[in-house]
Scaffold this active site. Structure first.
Site: not given
Length: 322
Positions: A79, A82
């Protein structure tokens, strides 16, 4: 970009029900028991940011939340958003100096926790206060809004549950770390770009990455950073509800689908973003088709060429093109 659920309204609602009083009483009991057993002393700064799994959730999060709000950062290695959000949360956890603890949860290794919290996309940020779970926000968020949410969380923890936080021993010895590697020719510029991203200066980050690429066109870190910064710049001023409604109402409008795909990716919905643009390429012709294809290639850069979802989407794109 306006992240979803960037509000503490859930905490206010929680405090209005009987469960809040019970949670406060339980928190007080837990703190008293810890004091009797000699606990509750000062903790080192390293205790403010912890990795948590399903086995340790009870002790590391639920029990700890009787002393201090615990912020949960649900993330995954693949991700890219993230990787932008987590360092900000980690820095703030140290800056707030014991007012909250950051618990990082890798969703790939802790699928049960992800399901229990009903998470549909990452990054996703929750809090646990006196054993009560509260949604904070999903997706990337500007640091000022993150700070505002944390301040509200801490205030509610103090006023509603009597949580005073942890005492941090700033003089505690931290584990020795390996010496930093020698700086590369573009490390200073790359670090400046990351600092600009953390500060919300997307234009500055984009310029810094472009400067690196002008000298070193093959620099993979700069390519990745530039793609991420450009994505964040595009979605920052979007109205997510309007963008998604336009995409739903006009499935053949490529510009609407491109905007929605940007939102999908920024919210951690990687496969949704890729699938949307592959379908847009399949439906469109001419310049619209090229626009959808080029945006899809840009989003591949955000995730990275080695990610299996990029490989699968490249295969799907090839099918609709040829």
């Amino acid at each position: 970009m306006q992240p979803r659920n960037m509000s503490m309204s859930g905490v206010v609602d929680l405090a209005a029900v009987k469960a809040a009083g019970e949670a406060k009483a339980k928190a007080e009991q837990t703190r008293a028991e810890a004091a009797r057993q000699g606990g509750g002393g000062a903790v080192p700064p390293s205790a403010l940011v912890i990795d948590v799994d399903e086995a340790g959730f009870e002790g590391d999060v639920l029990q700890r939340s009787a002393e201090v709000p615990v912020v949960l950062d649900f993330w995954a290695e693949w991700c890219e958003p993230c990787k932008q959000l987590s360092p900000v949360l980690e820095r703030l956890a140290l800056e707030y100096n014991g007012r909250f603890v950051l618990a990082k949860i890798d969703v790939e290794a802790n699928q049960m926790l992800m399901q229990q919290f009903g998470i549909q996309g990452i990054p996703a940020v929750f809090a646990v206060v006196a054993g009560q779970a509260l949604p904070l926000f999903q997706g990337l968020a500007p640091e000022p809004q993150i700070r505002e949410t944390l301040d509200q969380l801490i205030q509610v923890g103090e006023q509603r549950f009597g949580l005073t936080g942890l005492t941090v021993d700033t003089g505690a010895a931290e584990p020795e770390t390996a010496p930093a590697p020698a700086a590369g020719p573009h490390d200073a510029a790359l670090e400046a770009a990351v600092d600009a991203l953390d500060a919300g200066d997307l234009g500055g980050a984009i310029r810094a990455y472009e400067n690196v690429l002008s000298d070193d066109p093959g620099n993979s870190e700069a390519k990745l950073g530039l793609a991420q910064a450009e994505l964040l710049s595009r979605v920052r001023e979007m109205d997510p509800q309007k963008v998604r409604q336009d995409a739903a109402d006009h499935p053949d409008d490529v510009r609407s689908q491109i905007a929605a795909a940007d939102l999908d990716l920024a919210g951690g919905h990687v496969q949704d973003a890729f699938g949307r643009l592959v379908e847009a390429v399949r439906r469109a012709v001419g310049e619209d088709r090229d626009a959808a294809r080029l945006r899809l290639l840009e989003l591949f850069e955000v995730i990275g060429p080695d990610d299996p979802r990029v490989t699968a989407a490249r295969t799907a794109l090839a099918r609709v093109l040829f």
